[in-house]
Motif scaffolding. Structure first.
Motif, PDB file in Angstrom:
ATOM      1  N   ALA A 143      -6.527  -6.622  -3.568  1.00 11.17           N
ATOM      2  CA  ALA A 143      -7.696  -5.757  -3.658  1.00 11.17           C
ATOM      3  C   ALA A 143      -8.763  -6.203  -2.666  1.00 11.17           C
ATOM      4  O   ALA A 143      -9.366  -5.383  -1.967  1.00 11.17           O
ATOM      5  CB  ALA A 143      -8.245  -5.772  -5.076  1.00 11.17           C
ATOM      6  N   LEU A 184      -7.793  -2.763   6.593  1.00 15.22           N
ATOM      7  CA  LEU A 184      -7.397  -1.463   6.073  1.00 15.22           C
ATOM      8  C   LEU A 184      -7.058  -0.496   7.213  1.00 15.22           C
ATOM      9  O   LEU A 184      -6.088   0.267   7.131  1.00 15.22           O
ATOM     10  CB  LEU A 184      -8.526  -0.892   5.228  1.00 15.22           C
ATOM     11  CG  LEU A 184      -8.065   0.234   4.321  1.00 15.22           C
ATOM     12  CD1 LEU A 184      -6.994  -0.257   3.388  1.00 15.22           C
ATOM     13  CD2 LEU A 184      -9.233   0.778   3.542  1.00 15.22           C
ATOM     14  N   VAL A 199       0.836  -1.202   0.000  1.00 15.52           N
ATOM     15  CA  VAL A 199       0.000   0.000   0.000  1.00 15.52           C
ATOM     16  C   VAL A 199       0.868   1.248   0.000  1.00 15.52           C
ATOM     17  O   VAL A 199       0.634   2.202  -0.727  1.00 15.52           O
ATOM     18  CB  VAL A 199      -0.946  -0.012   1.224  1.00 15.52           C
ATOM     19  CG1 VAL A 199      -1.676   1.320   1.322  1.00 15.52           C
ATOM     20  CG2 VAL A 199      -1.936  -1.139   1.101  1.00 15.52           C
ATOM     21  N   LEU A 246       0.840   2.927   8.576  1.00 15.46           N
ATOM     22  CA  LEU A 246       1.411   3.916   7.661  1.00 15.46           C
ATOM     23  C   LEU A 246       1.276   5.339   8.187  1.00 15.46           C
ATOM     24  O   LEU A 246       1.823   6.263   7.606  1.00 15.46           O
ATOM     25  CB  LEU A 246       0.721   3.829   6.302  1.00 15.46           C
ATOM     26  CG  LEU A 246       0.886   2.511   5.559  1.00 15.46           C
ATOM     27  CD1 LEU A 246       0.310   2.631   4.170  1.00 15.46           C
ATOM     28  CD2 LEU A 246       2.348   2.097   5.463  1.00 15.46           C
ATOM     29  N   ALA A 247       0.505   5.489   9.285  1.00 12.77           N
ATOM     30  CA  ALA A 247       0.283   6.841   9.777  1.00 12.77           C
ATOM     31  C   ALA A 247       1.627   7.516  10.033  1.00 12.77           C
ATOM     32  O   ALA A 247       2.504   6.947  10.663  1.00 12.77           O
ATOM     33  CB  ALA A 247      -0.525   6.787  11.062  1.00 12.77           C
ATOM     34  N   PRO A 248       1.822   8.705   9.518  1.00 18.42           N
ATOM     35  CA  PRO A 248       3.149   9.322   9.570  1.00 18.42           C
ATOM     36  C   PRO A 248       3.524   9.825  10.959  1.00 18.42           C
ATOM     37  O   PRO A 248       4.665  10.155  11.206  1.00 18.42           O
ATOM     38  CB  PRO A 248       3.027  10.485   8.585  1.00 18.42           C
ATOM     39  CG  PRO A 248       1.578  10.790   8.548  1.00 18.42           C
ATOM     40  CD  PRO A 248       0.847   9.527   8.821  1.00 18.42           C
ATOM     41  N   LEU A 297      -7.975  -5.237   0.814  1.00 18.66           N
ATOM     42  CA  LEU A 297      -8.175  -3.819   1.102  1.00 18.66           C
ATOM     43  C   LEU A 297      -9.648  -3.451   1.198  1.00 18.66           C
ATOM     44  O   LEU A 297      -9.997  -2.361   1.643  1.00 18.66           O
ATOM     45  CB  LEU A 297      -7.478  -2.960   0.048  1.00 18.66           C
ATOM     46  CG  LEU A 297      -5.949  -3.057   0.106  1.00 18.66           C
ATOM     47  CD1 LEU A 297      -5.340  -2.221  -0.984  1.00 18.66           C
ATOM     48  CD2 LEU A 297      -5.440  -2.603   1.463  1.00 18.66           C
ATOM     49  N   GLU A 298     -10.515  -4.365   0.740  1.00 22.42           N
ATOM     50  CA  GLU A 298     -11.941  -4.126   0.913  1.00 22.42           C
ATOM     51  C   GLU A 298     -12.339  -4.361   2.368  1.00 22.42           C
ATOM     52  O   GLU A 298     -13.386  -3.906   2.825  1.00 22.42           O
ATOM     53  CB  GLU A 298     -12.762  -5.072   0.020  1.00 22.42           C
ATOM     54  CG  GLU A 298     -12.578  -4.846  -1.461  1.00 22.42           C
ATOM     55  CD  GLU A 298     -13.339  -3.626  -1.951  1.00 22.42           C
ATOM     56  OE1 GLU A 298     -14.282  -3.211  -1.275  1.00 22.42           O
ATOM     57  OE2 GLU A 298     -12.948  -3.083  -3.006  1.00 22.42           O
ATOM     58  N   ASP A 310      -3.582   1.355   7.668  1.00 26.14           N
ATOM     59  CA  ASP A 310      -3.516   2.811   7.793  1.00 26.14           C
ATOM     60  C   ASP A 310      -2.795   3.223   9.057  1.00 26.14           C
ATOM     61  O   ASP A 310      -2.047   4.205   9.068  1.00 26.14           O
ATOM     62  CB  ASP A 310      -4.926   3.407   7.776  1.00 26.14           C
ATOM     63  CG  ASP A 310      -5.309   3.869   6.379  1.00 26.14           C
ATOM     64  OD1 ASP A 310      -4.367   4.115   5.593  1.00 26.14           O
ATOM     65  OD2 ASP A 310      -6.502   3.972   6.080  1.00 26.14           O
ATOM     66  N   MET A 331       2.172   1.716  -3.377  1.00 29.28           N
ATOM     67  CA  MET A 331       1.133   2.146  -4.307  1.00 29.28           C
ATOM     68  C   MET A 331       0.870   3.630  -4.156  1.00 29.28           C
ATOM     69  O   MET A 331       0.579   4.330  -5.121  1.00 29.28           O
ATOM     70  CB  MET A 331      -0.163   1.367  -4.036  1.00 29.28           C
ATOM     71  CG  MET A 331      -0.169  -0.018  -4.624  1.00 29.28           C
ATOM     72  SD  MET A 331      -1.507  -0.973  -3.908  1.00 29.28           S
ATOM     73  CE  MET A 331      -2.719  -0.874  -5.182  1.00 29.28           C
ATOM     74  N   ARG A 332       0.990   4.087  -2.916  1.00 30.59           N
ATOM     75  CA  ARG A 332       0.734   5.513  -2.698  1.00 30.59           C
ATOM     76  C   ARG A 332       1.942   6.372  -3.039  1.00 30.59           C
ATOM     77  O   ARG A 332       1.813   7.564  -3.275  1.00 30.59           O
ATOM     78  CB  ARG A 332       0.369   5.756  -1.236  1.00 30.59           C
ATOM     79  CG  ARG A 332      -1.015   5.259  -0.914  1.00 30.59           C
ATOM     80  CD  ARG A 332      -1.350   5.556   0.515  1.00 30.59           C
ATOM     81  NE  ARG A 332      -2.584   4.903   0.892  1.00 30.59           N
ATOM     82  CZ  ARG A 332      -3.025   4.844   2.139  1.00 30.59           C
ATOM     83  NH1 ARG A 332      -2.320   5.390   3.095  1.00 30.59           N
ATOM     84  NH2 ARG A 332      -4.150   4.246   2.423  1.00 30.59           N
ATOM     85  N   SER A 333       3.105   5.782  -2.998  1.00 32.68           N
ATOM     86  CA  SER A 333       4.312   6.596  -3.153  1.00 32.68           C
ATOM     87  C   SER A 333       4.890   6.583  -4.555  1.00 32.68           C
ATOM     88  O   SER A 333       5.579   7.514  -4.934  1.00 32.68           O
ATOM     89  CB  SER A 333       5.398   6.115  -2.200  1.00 32.68           C
ATOM     90  OG  SER A 333       4.896   6.007  -0.922  1.00 32.68           O
TER      91      SER A 333
END
Lengths: 1149, 143
Positions: free
Chosen positions: B122, B131, B84, B138-140, B125-126, B135, B87-89
């Protein structure tokens, strides 16, 4: 009678605790009663009688309030003398009430107030004090009280111990029991501060080791021990004022208060040293240092070994990599350079100061421990197998660094320890270095014998030892120490080995490679020589011959090794350090030889063309050496002046000398001049130099047309401005007189011609040379103080106007500066310039300028076919010459700036003129027939009119600033902004021509981007749409990138400020659209980066408002992920993350 | 789920200092939190800089990570986080391949298959629970 009833009312209002009486009302009643007592209207006894029942009633609440009232009154009359009988009876009352736990606060406050009384006003007798304390210990259960009451208890105890210690000793062990009971398990920081102080006072009460306290030391310490190290479990909020550090310091004084604690404290501290808690370690080191100084050498001796091991451990764990750089400035007056530099670390600093304390206290023991230490010996044996720094394994490097620091401290602490270390270790090092005393008398000229491979480790340790020793002797200037030092082993050693040390350090330099960052081996060599050279004090100095050799060695590097950049810079820095150190001893022969061997040589370099040292390096060396001291500076300045004028006279024949001059002038104005100014040097040289430049300017050769270099003129102007700016009014008067005489005598045209009106620029014969001289003169005018006398101002103003329309910018700046500084008519009494502000304005704006109709600037022959117009009309294009118009606009903008800064009304007309250029028909009330759309100005003219706003608003480096003594009214930018903003907004709405509108945007953009954020925020709502329009308009042209960036910063400011967000919410949609367009702005990375950051800031807005934009933003930002710049990609990832995680279905968009 | 931590006492390593990068593309998979511990994956040496392979010309990224213990049930979650994050970066042109280091996990093949199956990623992530977990990792703001 009336008084009594009033008193009763006050008393009732205070005692009554029901809701009817507010705290402020109670306080007022209390104050009223207190003032009655204070002014003797109401004697204290009468008050007591009046209170009567309140003090004795069985109602607990009312009794408590009554007693508190009496106590508070006693507190407030502390400055009123009371007789002993009153005091005695009060003491009797309050001490008895201590037993009454329901009313205890009043009793405590009362006792405290009585105990605290000053002796002249009547105090508590010591028997009464004993009675109070007896009663206190008998009845008080301190730990069962609330925080405030506990604090009062501790304050009472503290005061008793402080003022009535004798009375308290009669209590015997009851006192100690009582104290222990009171402070046991206290947790509140404020109370603890007092409790720790109580323990300290208690310890001072029984200093004897056989005294009463000795048997209780363990008990008291058991109570104190759990507090170490001080650690707050809850974060301190605003209402407690006690910080961790205060509490820790207070506990430290309690710990160190008596040597009786020694058997308990030291083992505890040693144990806590190995704790993993940061604060425990630091505090242990600190406490150890303080305790050992308080407990005395004898008691600490038995722990010396274990403390030593802890210090060694701490050092080897926390000592970082040394920073091999010579950048550090001398830290104190004696030029202490502190041996090898390390990154600052709290642990290391504490450990080293503990070590120093121990050495000072018990030198012989500690030095023998150090010398016999296993690690030290291992290092000494292994270090010999490595020749260069990088060959040493990491572990051993660490040990080497730690031992280096230890040796430094050992040799720096006392003379005996220094001698011992030199005796024990220095000889071994010298032996291992492979030199003998025999070759000490060689090398008279600083030549270095290539000795065998030098051992890095030894040299490293030598430097630490020498640096410590140096600090020791430089720091101790007392002649009494003369004998000790002279006969110390260390001095003898140093005298006999200094020469061979010089050889060794020198040979490292010769052998090592030149690489960046500074190679440790070079560092060691340079640092070693520098340390040696700085051995100088009243009591002990290095031989002069060695000192000279060191300087020669450094100078040879400066002259020969200029292509080894790192080495060269290191040598220069070392020379500077040595230079500023020997400056302290003005008359010493070393300062002399520094002057002759270094300063003069450096100056000579400027004149020697055959030496290939690059010119920039020569200048760098010159400025650095000059800055070592005022005397050296004067020498350098003299040399520089000579060089400047020697080159200046050759400029027309030799292109190179013009470059050289520019370089020298640059160095003078940017480096040397500020240094002289900061260090309080006299301005004689500055003035003289400026005068000399003017004398040279008089020679036609310098300013003759043959030199095309604009750089030289700019450098001269800059130098002139800065020199004049830093002078006093008197010197400025001298300079400007000189300048004026040159201006009037050496130019081709006649100043007199300018007195007759109208001015006709075509008539005067102003040659290029004259233009240069006028520019230089303008630079003087720019930099003067308001009080300075400018001669013949009226003619000068005319001259400036005439040259202004020829496009000479400095002249316009000078005009702006004149207008900024002139005194206005209203206070003309102090006017000295012979012309007032109003007159000058009149001269500028109403003087007719005559132009021939054919060619504006050419000499005209006839007087026919010309027209006379004033300056503002030229701006509006009445002269039908585009170039002339642009020049006039540019000039007018500087004039306007001068007025704007001082907040003068005249700025209005000037801005109106600019706006008139942008959109005709705004200024005058003339019928619109005259000003139709087809009279619209040329784009270039409009651009320069828009850019005039940049000149108005931006902070200029070249004129009209603090450096050049401008009158600056506070908040002038805000004022201008708020007066212009409505006008602009209205005009933009009205403007129907595309070009007019775009240039209005441009002007507005200039104003907005220079206005302080606060002012912009107030109008955020109205501004955002316009701001966005400006942004999209500015993306077209690469030249606008800085303006665009400035504007984007304004937007980001609005986005991040609380005030602006309301406006942002409304316009979120268009803001996002605009920012997305900026994401691929090609000309400036910062623009892209900031745009993305703005998008991140926008994601904070209410969800409902921005969610619809989410897909669009994500799609746009995914392109930025592939940006060519890393910073932009990085921001893009962050932005994508925030926008993607806005809703849970993260990846589907 | 298993009660208690799967690896109760992980070894923590020092973070590697970032070198200044000049390469045109670089991955920013630093600072992903471990699902179990308040440390980043880098501090636990689950992922290292050497284990990331980037081929900018061929638009290909390959990551090999090492779970802290062999039977780590968090391996798939870690892999999912990595995916993920990337995919975001990364620009969409990249193909990302994520694998467990050979021999570092009991069910290596299964995990690899699961992580590189588009459909299954996929589907994962549903799942709102999964998810949320991703998240959070990955929270910064966790450090």
């Amino acid at each position: 009678m009336a008084e009594t009833t009033e008193l009763t009312r006050h008393i009732e209002s205070y005692v009554d605790t029901s809701s009817s009486s507010s705290p402020s009302l109670q306080a007022a009643s209390l104050n009223a009663i207190a003032s009655l007592v204070k002014t003797d209207v109401l004697p204290l006894q009468a008050l007591v009688r009046e209170l009567g029942m309140y003090l004795t009633t069985t109602d607990n609440v009312i009794r408590a309030r009554g007693i508190l009232l009496l106590a508070e009154v006693v507190t407030r009359v502390e400055s009123k003398p009371l007789d002993s009988a009153t005091i005695h009876s009060l003491v009797g009352f309050f001490k008895d009430r201590l037993a009454d736990w329901r009313a205890v606060r009043g009793a405590l406050v009362g006792c405290l107030a009585l105990i605290r009384r000053k002796s002249v006003l009547g105090t508590v007798t010591s028997s009464d004090a004993t009675a109070i304390s007896q009663s206190f210990f008998q009845y008080m259960q301190v730990q069962s009280l609330g925080q405030y009451d506990r604090k009062l208890c501790f304050e009472l105890l503290d005061c008793l111990l402080e003022h009535y210690s004798d009375a308290l000793t009669t209590l015997g062990d009851g006192l100690i029991y009582g104290v222990c009971e009171a402070i046991d398990a206290e947790k509140d920081p404020e109370c603890l501060m007092l409790a720790f102080h109580i323990v300290q006072s208690l310890a001072q009460l029984y200093p004897d080791s056989s005294g009463l306290l000795a048997s209780f030391a363990k008990d008291i310490f058991d109570i104190l021990e759990p507090y170490f190290p001080i650690h707050f479990t809850h974060p301190t909020n605003g209402d407690t004022h006690v910080q961790r550090d205060d509490l820790s310091r207070s506990l430290m004084s309690a710990f160190s208060s008596t040597p009786l604690f020694e058997p308990f404290v030291i083992p505890l501290l040693l144990e806590k040293l190995s704790s993993s808690l940061h604060s425990a370690k630091i505090d242990s080191l600190k406490y150890l240092r303080v305790c050992s100084s308080k407990y005395g050498a004898e008691r600490i001796a038995k722990y010396a070994k274990s403390i030593w091991f802890s210090i060694k451990d701490t050092l080897s764990t926390y000592l970082g990599e040394p920073n091999f750089s010579l950048n550090m400035a001398p830290v104190d007056g004696i030029g202490g350079i502190g041996g090898i530099g390390f990154p600052e670390n709290e642990f290391v600093m504490e450990a080293l100061s503990l070590l120093q304390q121990l050495i000072v206290q018990n030198g012989s023991l500690l030095t023998s421990v150090i010398i016999d230490d296993e690690d030290v010996n291992i290092i000494f044996n292994t270090i010999s197998s490595y020749d260069i720094y990088d060959a040493i394994p990491v572990q051993e490097k660490k040990k080497l660094h730690a031992i280096g620091r230890i040796l430094y401290i050992a040799s720096k602490s006392t003379i005996t320890s220094c001698n011992a270390v030199f005796e024990g270790l220095f000889s071994r090092m010298i032996d291992n270095l492979g030199v003998s005393v025999s070759n000490t008398d060689s090398s008279p000229n600083g030549h270095i014998f290539p000795s065998q491979k030098v051992k890095f480790g030894y040299l490293y340790l030598c430097i630490e030892l020498l640096a410590g020793f140096r600090e020791l002797i430089v720091g101790s200037d007392e002649p009494a120490l003369q004998y000790v030092i002279d006969h110390g082993t260390s001095c003898t050693w140093l005298h006999s080995f200094s020469s061979s040390l010089f050889n060794d350090f020198g040979s490292v330099l010769a052998a090592s490679a030149d690489r960046c960052p500074l190679d440790p081996d070079i560092y060691i060599g340079v640092k070693g020589l520098q340390t040696l050279a700085m051995f100088h004090s009243e009591v002990f100095s290095l031989q002069k011959s060695i000192f000279d050799n060191i300087l020669k060695k450094f100078m040879s590097i400066i002259i020969e090794d200029f292509n080894k950049k790192v080495l060269w810079e290191a040598a220069l820095k070392a020379l500077c350090h040595v230079g500023s150190f020997v400056q302290e001893f003005h008359k010493s022969e070393k300062a002399m030889s520094y002057g002759s061997l270094v300063v003069e040589k450096i100056v000579e370099l400027l004149f020697l063309d055959d030496i290939v040292v690059p010119f920039s390096l020569k200048v760098e060396a010159l400025s650095n050496i000059g800055m070592t001291g005022m005397k050296n500076m004067v020498t350098c300045l003299q040399g520089m002046r000579k060089a400047v004028f020697a080159n200046l006279s050759k400029v027309h024949t030799n292109l190179r000398s013009s470059e050289v001059t520019v370089g020298l002038l640059e160095c003078y104005s940017c480096k040397l001049l500020p240094w002289i100014y900061e260090n309080g040097g006299s301005e004689d040289f500055t003035v003289q130099f400026a005068m000399d430049i003017w004398s040279q300017a008089g020679n036609f050769t310098v300013f003759s047309t043959s030199f095309e270099e604009k750089g030289l003129l700019d450098a001269l102007i800059k130098t002139m401005k800065l020199s004049v700016g830093s002078c006093s009014v008197e010197s400025q008067n001298l300079i400007i007189q000189k300048a004026y005489s040159i201006l009037s005598s050496r130019t081709n045209f006649q100043l007199k011609e300018l007195e007759s009106l109208p001015l006709s620029p075509g008539k005067y014969n102003i040659s290029l040379t004259d233009e240069r001289i006028i520019s230089l003169f303008a630079s003087v005018v720019i930099a003067v103080w308001p009080k300075t006398l400018i001669p013949n101002m009226r003619v000068l103003v005319h001259l400036f106007i005439v040259t202004l329309v020829r496009g000479i910018v400095p002249v316009a700046q000078a005009l702006g500066s004149i207008l900024n500084k002139l005194v206005s008519t209203s206070n003309s009494a102090e006017n000295s310039c012979g012309i007032t502000l109003e007159e000058a304005l009149d001269a500028i704006f109403n003087t007719k300028i005559w132009f021939s109709s054919i060619d504006m600037l050419q000499r005209c022959n006839g007087t026919s076919n010309g027209k006379e117009i004033v300056l503002t009309d030229i701006c509006l294009g009445f002269a039908n010459d585009k170039l002339l118009q642009i020049n006039a606009i540019c000039g007018l903008s500087w004039i306007g700036k001068g007025l704007l800064l001082r907040g003068h009304e005249g700025i209005k007309d000037i801005t109106m003129t600019f706006i008139e250029c942008l959109i005709p028909g705004t200024k005058s009330a003339l019928p619109l027939v005259m000003k139709s759309e087809d009279q619209i100005q040329d784009p270039l003219v409009m651009k320069s009119a828009a850019d005039a706003f940049h000149v108005l608003m931006s902070d200029s480096e070249v004129c009209l600033n603090k450096k050049f003594h401008a009158t600056i009214r506070p908040l002038y930018k805000q004022r201008f902004f708020s007066s212009m903003m409505p006008i602009f907004l209205q005009l933009i709405a009205k403007a129907y021509s595309l070009s007019s509108r775009s240039f209005l945007y441009r002007a507005l953009a200039h104003v907005m981007s220079e206005t302080p954020m606060v002012a912009v925020l107030n109008d955020a709502k109205k501004l955002i749409p316009v701001l966005l329009d400006c942004l999209s308009m500015l993306t077209e042209d690469i030249q606008d990138k800085d303006l665009l960036y400035g504007l984007l910063l304004v937007l980001s400011g609005i986005l991040t400020e609380k005030n602006g967000q309301e406006a942002v919410v409304e316009n979120a949609h268009i803001i996002i659209n605009c920012l997305i367009k900026l994401l691929d702005y090609p000309y400036k990375t910062l623009v892209r980066e900031t745009a993305i950051q703005c998008l991140v800031a926008l994601s904070e807005l209410p969800h409902g408002r921005i969610y619809p934009m989410r897909t669009q933003v994500l799609r746009a930002i995914s392109k930025s992920l592939d940006d060519t710049k890393r910073v932009v990609r990085h921001e893009a990832v962050k932005c994508r993350q925030t926008w993607a995680s806005m809703s849970s279905r993260t990846l589907h968009f | 789920m298993v009660s208690g931590l799967i690896n109760a006492n992980p070894i923590i390593y020092e973070k590697k200092e970032r070198r200044t990068r000049t390469a045109p593309t670089a991955i920013q998979d630093e600072d992903i939190k471990d699902p179990e511990h308040p440390y980043s994956l880098e501090e636990l040496k689950v992922i290292t800089e050497e284990a990331v392979e980037v081929d900018d010309q061929r638009n290909y990224v390959r990551i090999t990570f090492t779970p802290t213990v062999e039977h780590c049930s968090m391996a798939t979650i870690i892999g999912l986080c990595l995916r993920v994050k990337l995919m975001r970066s990364l620009p969409s042109r990249y193909k990302v391949d994520i694998r467990v280091a050979p021999g570092s996990h009991a069910t290596e093949a299964a995990v690899n298959k699961q992580l590189n199956d588009k459909e299954r990623v996929a589907a994962a992530l549903e799942n709102p629970n999964l998810l949320d977990m991703v998240d959070e990792c990955l929270a910064p703001s966790y450090y």
